[in-house]
Each structure stands twice: as C-alpha cells, then as structure tokens.
Design a protein around this motif. Structure first.
Motif, PDB file in Angstrom:
ATOM      1  N   GLY A 129       0.788  -1.229   0.000  1.00 25.65           N
ATOM      2  CA  GLY A 129       0.000   0.000   0.000  1.00 25.65           C
ATOM      3  C   GLY A 129       0.813   1.268   0.000  1.00 25.65           C
ATOM      4  N   ILE A 130       2.124   1.183   0.254  1.00 25.93           N
ATOM      5  CA  ILE A 130       2.973   2.369   0.340  1.00 25.93           C
ATOM      6  C   ILE A 130       3.633   2.615  -1.011  1.00 25.93           C
ATOM      7  N   ASP A 131       3.498   3.827  -1.534  1.00 26.06           N
ATOM      8  CA  ASP A 131       4.055   4.157  -2.846  1.00 26.06           C
ATOM      9  C   ASP A 131       5.498   4.647  -2.777  1.00 26.06           C
ATOM     10  N   TRP A 132       5.859   5.319  -1.699  1.00 27.23           N
ATOM     11  CA  TRP A 132       7.246   5.742  -1.508  1.00 27.23           C
ATOM     12  C   TRP A 132       7.492   6.064  -0.042  1.00 27.23           C
ATOM     13  N   CYS A 133       8.774   6.045   0.324  1.00 30.34           N
ATOM     14  CA  CYS A 133       9.141   6.332   1.705  1.00 30.34           C
ATOM     15  C   CYS A 133      10.323   7.301   1.721  1.00 30.34           C
ATOM     16  N   VAL A 134      10.661   7.791   2.907  1.00 32.40           N
ATOM     17  CA  VAL A 134      11.672   8.832   3.049  1.00 32.40           C
ATOM     18  C   VAL A 134      12.633   8.458   4.169  1.00 32.40           C
ATOM     19  N   THR A 135      13.897   8.799   4.010  1.00 38.38           N
ATOM     20  CA  THR A 135      14.862   8.537   5.066  1.00 38.38           C
ATOM     21  C   THR A 135      14.603   9.426   6.275  1.00 38.38           C
ATOM     22  N   GLU A 136      15.141   9.032   7.420  1.00 37.78           N
ATOM     23  CA  GLU A 136      15.264   9.968   8.520  1.00 37.78           C
ATOM     24  C   GLU A 136      16.123  11.131   8.015  1.00 37.78           C
ATOM     25  N   PHE A 137      15.984  12.299   8.650  1.00 37.89           N
ATOM     26  CA  PHE A 137      16.698  13.448   8.094  1.00 37.89           C
ATOM     27  C   PHE A 137      18.210  13.303   8.240  1.00 37.89           C
ATOM     28  N   ILE A 138      18.895  13.779   7.201  1.00 41.76           N
ATOM     29  CA  ILE A 138      20.352  13.876   7.216  1.00 41.76           C
ATOM     30  C   ILE A 138      20.673  15.332   7.538  1.00 41.76           C
ATOM     31  N   ILE A 140      15.064  14.291  -3.924  1.00 35.97           N
ATOM     32  CA  ILE A 140      15.602  15.010  -2.767  1.00 35.97           C
ATOM     33  C   ILE A 140      14.443  15.659  -2.022  1.00 35.97           C
ATOM     34  N   ASP A 141      14.348  15.370  -0.725  1.00 37.02           N
ATOM     35  CA  ASP A 141      13.277  15.923   0.103  1.00 37.02           C
ATOM     36  C   ASP A 141      13.877  16.842   1.159  1.00 37.02           C
ATOM     37  N   LEU A 142      13.220  17.954   1.430  1.00 38.52           N
ATOM     38  CA  LEU A 142      13.718  18.938   2.388  1.00 38.52           C
ATOM     39  C   LEU A 142      12.766  19.045   3.574  1.00 38.52           C
ATOM     40  N   ASN A 143      13.335  19.007   4.780  1.00 39.13           N
ATOM     41  CA  ASN A 143      12.554  18.971   6.013  1.00 39.13           C
ATOM     42  C   ASN A 143      12.392  20.375   6.599  1.00 39.13           C
ATOM     43  N   PHE A 144      11.148  20.844   6.598  1.00 37.97           N
ATOM     44  CA  PHE A 144      10.812  22.094   7.270  1.00 37.97           C
ATOM     45  C   PHE A 144       9.683  21.849   8.279  1.00 37.97           C
ATOM     46  N   GLY A 145       9.655  20.638   8.827  1.00 36.35           N
ATOM     47  CA  GLY A 145       8.562  20.296   9.736  1.00 36.35           C
ATOM     48  C   GLY A 145       8.985  19.733  11.068  1.00 36.35           C
ATOM     49  N   CYS A 146      10.271  19.354  11.228  1.00 35.64           N
ATOM     50  CA  CYS A 146      10.681  18.721  12.485  1.00 35.64           C
ATOM     51  C   CYS A 146      10.429  19.651  13.668  1.00 35.64           C
ATOM     52  N   PRO A 147       9.697  19.175  14.707  1.00 37.59           N
ATOM     53  CA  PRO A 147       9.382  20.040  15.835  1.00 37.59           C
ATOM     54  C   PRO A 147      10.341  19.909  17.016  1.00 37.59           C
ATOM     55  N   ALA A 148      11.379  19.060  16.895  1.00 36.69           N
ATOM     56  CA  ALA A 148      12.274  18.802  18.024  1.00 36.69           C
ATOM     57  C   ALA A 148      12.979  20.084  18.475  1.00 36.69           C
ATOM     58  N   LYS A 149      13.004  20.325  19.784  1.00 34.82           N
ATOM     59  CA  LYS A 149      13.601  21.552  20.309  1.00 34.82           C
ATOM     60  C   LYS A 149      15.072  21.665  19.956  1.00 34.82           C
ATOM     61  N   THR A 150      15.800  20.555  20.073  1.00 34.82           N
ATOM     62  CA  THR A 150      17.239  20.608  19.784  1.00 34.82           C
ATOM     63  C   THR A 150      17.499  20.963  18.329  1.00 34.82           C
ATOM     64  N   ALA A 188      11.020  -4.587  -0.827  1.00 32.91           N
ATOM     65  CA  ALA A 188       9.713  -4.776  -1.458  1.00 32.91           C
ATOM     66  C   ALA A 188       9.573  -3.988  -2.755  1.00 32.91           C
ATOM     67  N   GLY A 189      10.595  -3.190  -3.093  1.00 34.70           N
ATOM     68  CA  GLY A 189      10.541  -2.401  -4.326  1.00 34.70           C
ATOM     69  C   GLY A 189       9.960  -1.013  -4.154  1.00 34.70           C
ATOM     70  N   THR A 190       9.805  -0.552  -2.914  1.00 35.97           N
ATOM     71  CA  THR A 190       9.251   0.777  -2.666  1.00 35.97           C
ATOM     72  C   THR A 190      10.344   1.833  -2.783  1.00 35.97           C
ATOM     73  N   PRO A 191      10.178   2.842  -3.645  1.00 38.54           N
ATOM     74  CA  PRO A 191      11.209   3.865  -3.838  1.00 38.54           C
ATOM     75  C   PRO A 191      11.488   4.665  -2.563  1.00 38.54           C
ATOM     76  N   LEU A 192      12.757   5.044  -2.424  1.00 37.18           N
ATOM     77  CA  LEU A 192      13.215   5.801  -1.258  1.00 37.18           C
ATOM     78  C   LEU A 192      13.632   7.209  -1.668  1.00 37.18           C
ATOM     79  N   ARG A 193      13.200   8.205  -0.908  1.00 34.40           N
ATOM     80  CA  ARG A 193      13.653   9.581  -1.085  1.00 34.40           C
ATOM     81  C   ARG A 193      14.654   9.924   0.017  1.00 34.40           C
ATOM     82  N   VAL A 194      15.619  10.756  -0.308  1.00 28.19           N
ATOM     83  CA  VAL A 194      16.627  11.164   0.669  1.00 28.19           C
ATOM     84  C   VAL A 194      16.258  12.538   1.213  1.00 28.19           C
ATOM     85  N   GLN A 195      16.183  12.624   2.544  1.00 27.55           N
ATOM     86  CA  GLN A 195      15.714  13.843   3.194  1.00 27.55           C
ATOM     87  C   GLN A 195      16.866  14.579   3.876  1.00 27.55           C
ATOM     88  N   PHE A 196      16.879  15.893   3.672  1.00 28.17           N
ATOM     89  CA  PHE A 196      17.889  16.734   4.309  1.00 28.17           C
ATOM     90  C   PHE A 196      17.226  17.761   5.221  1.00 28.17           C
TER      91      PHE A 196
END
Length: 327
Positions: free
Chosen positions: A25-34, A92-102, A61-69
């Motif tokens: 059911g998953i079309d694509w996934c993303v790495t944890e942020f680099i 290439i995916d860009l993270n502008f959503g992480c809410p972690a204080k650090t 399973a053949g699900t494409p991976l995106r790399v997140q920065f």
C-alpha cells in the motif's frame, strides 16, 4: 492517489521501512533526516541512514526511497543534495517540519517557517544545483507558533522549485496533539500549483475518509498511524480502489514482528536492540490486544536471548555467519 510513509526520526529506520513496505500500500518512503551544517556528508552517512541507496534506492519490497535533508544553509544543502544524487538518490526531500527543540534551536526544521524568504532560497538553490531530472520535494507544518505564514511558506517552497508539498496539519507548538487542521491543507492546495499531501492524525480508514473530505486532496502521508497499524496503507489503497478491506490479524503480523527483531539483532548493538523492539511494540498496543500482553512481558527485559524465546525465534550461533531463522 499516492500513499507515503513518513520520515520519523529515531523510529522509521531502514529496518522498519523494510518491514512496513512489505505489508503493501505504500508508494514511496523517506529517510530519517540527514543533518547538514558546514560540510558535505560522506558516503558513510548514507550507508548508515539510507542503505537502500546502494540497492537501487528502494526497499526490498521495491518501494522507492527519497533522501531527506535538514538544515538552513542553502548552498550547503544544495551541495549535499548534489552528492546524494551521485549516489543514486531519485528524489531530494527537504525537512521544514521537524518540531524537536534541539533541532529548532540550531535553525533546523519547523523554526524556518518563521522565514519564508529563506525557505524559498533553500529550495531554489537545491533545485538549481541537482540534476533537472531529480525531483525536489518538501515537508512543512502550518507554522511555528501560529498559522499566519502557512500559505506564504507553501508558496515560497513551491515557487522555489518544490514539485510536491507534504503538509503536516499542525504548527510546531501544537506538536502531535489532536486535532490536525486538515482544512488548512485545502487552503494550501488552493494557494499552490503543485500536488499537496495531507499528513497528521490518520489512524484508521474513517480518519482517512474524513481527511479526504475536509482537505480535498487525494495524496496522503502516514506516520504514527501506519506504525501502529502496519496494514493501514494497504487498507486505504484497497478502499480507494473499491475493493474489500481485510484487516491484518495478529497471526499474519507475528512473522513481521519476528523479522523486525531479527534484523535489529543483526544491525543494532545488543544494548540498544531491545529498546527498538519495545518502541515499536508500545505503538502496536494501540491496535493489537496481543501487543499489550507481549509488551507487558518484554517491558523490563533487556536480555536478547530471552527476548528471542518470548518471540519464538531461534538465532543459530554459527561463527562467521549471520544467518537468522524463525523457529
């Protein structure tokens, strides 16, 4: 419709990506942020956080991976993205959503939603630097402590060159507290000319149906809901296609949990492997009564061999070999 697996830091690593994408059911996934600061990260970073890159950039399973920065320096992010492309990153995916204080304290993630101009500059530079055939996408929240700049931020990302936007329908301050403001996803989609994915508080088929009705978008990203109910994407895909939906029972799920543990045993230090199992099992208690019972048995257990026995797995001791088997 596309269904994506969210990039949850410290949770959805390559092991869980492998297991969840095998369910379907998953079309694509993303790495944890680099995390990008002052230099180009070496290939070893990708071996650790994005090992799928070295296997055609997809899970088993053949699900494409995106790399997140994640970062705030446009040129440094662009240089890192360009290097990732040489390793085979298809998106290439860009993270502008992480809410972690650090993360936010060091100018990363959701705190950048206070600076729409910087968002635009980052995406523009990454888009200019990476090969034209490689899509650039972005994930955002509705703001940091208010939603006043939500549409301006979305427009900055899209106009900078992001080809898709994932909108987590809460601000940073709202964190993960219900509700998710899906009506704002509709406003974002009206404000930009690129596809928008809805994200946040989709735990069930009924949640998905309400999200689709309120947001008006078809594409979704699943996070905690999919981790807690591993067949949620499969259920939604079937329902969207007008097919009958059969929920995954505990008997079908057990081999996946066992395989998750076996992979954790191979790849993670014995000191930390039990914690990874308990982390996922705690979330599974939301969906499975059997997980509640198993979590109770494992909660204070840190001996890997005893966990093997509780899960019904056998780990042959064969010097020089890493073969593992389910009993």
């Amino acid at each position: 419709m596309q269904i994506a697996l969210a990039p949850m830091e410290g949770l959805v690593d390559e092991i869980l990506r492998d297991v969840l994408t095998r369910v379907g059911g998953i079309d694509w996934c993303v790495t944890e942020f680099i995390r990008v600061t002052e230099r180009v990260q070496p290939a070893a970073t990708y071996q650790k956080l994005a090992p799928e890159l070295f296997s055609s950039a997809q899970t088993a399973a053949g699900t494409p991976l995106r790399v997140q920065f994640l970062g705030s320096d446009p040129q440094c992010l662009a240089d890192n993205a360009a290097f990732a492309c040489t390793l085979g990153a298809p998106v290439i995916d860009l993270n502008f959503g992480c809410p972690a204080k650090t993360v936010n304290k060091s100018r990363g993630g959701a705190v950048l939603l206070k600076e729409p101009e910087l968002l635009h500059a980052i995406v523009r530079e990454v888009r200019r630097t990476v090969p034209a055939a490689i899509p650039v996408t972005a994930k955002m929240r509705l703001g940091f402590d208010h939603k006043d700049y939500a549409l301006e931020c979305a427009q900055a990302l899209a106009e900078g060159g992001a080809g898709q936007l994932v909108v987590h329908a809460r601000t940073k301050v709202e964190g993960y507290k219900p509700p998710a403001h899906w009506e704002w996803v509709a406003r974002v989609q009206d404000a930009v000319k690129v596809p928008v994915f809805a994200n946040g508080e989709i735990w069930s088929l009924d949640d998905w149906r309400r999200c689709r009705e309120v947001s008006g978008v078809e594409d979704i990203m699943l996070g905690r809901g999919l981790v807690a109910r591993p067949d949620l994407a499969r259920q939604i895909a079937a329902a969207r296609a007008g097919q009958s939906v059969a929920e995954m029972g505990w008997a079908e799920f057990q081999p996946l949990l066992a395989d998750f543990w076996l992979q954790a045993r191979r790849k993670i230090s014995p000191r930390y492997a039990p914690g990874r199992l308990k982390q996922w099992l705690a979330m599974l208690t939301r969906s499975y009564p059997q997980a509640v019972e198993l979590f109770g048995l494992l909660r204070r257990e840190n001996d890997c061999s005893r966990i093997d026995a509780l899960l019904g797995v056998e780990v042959p001791v064969r010097p020089g070999r890493e073969q593992l088997a389910i009993a």
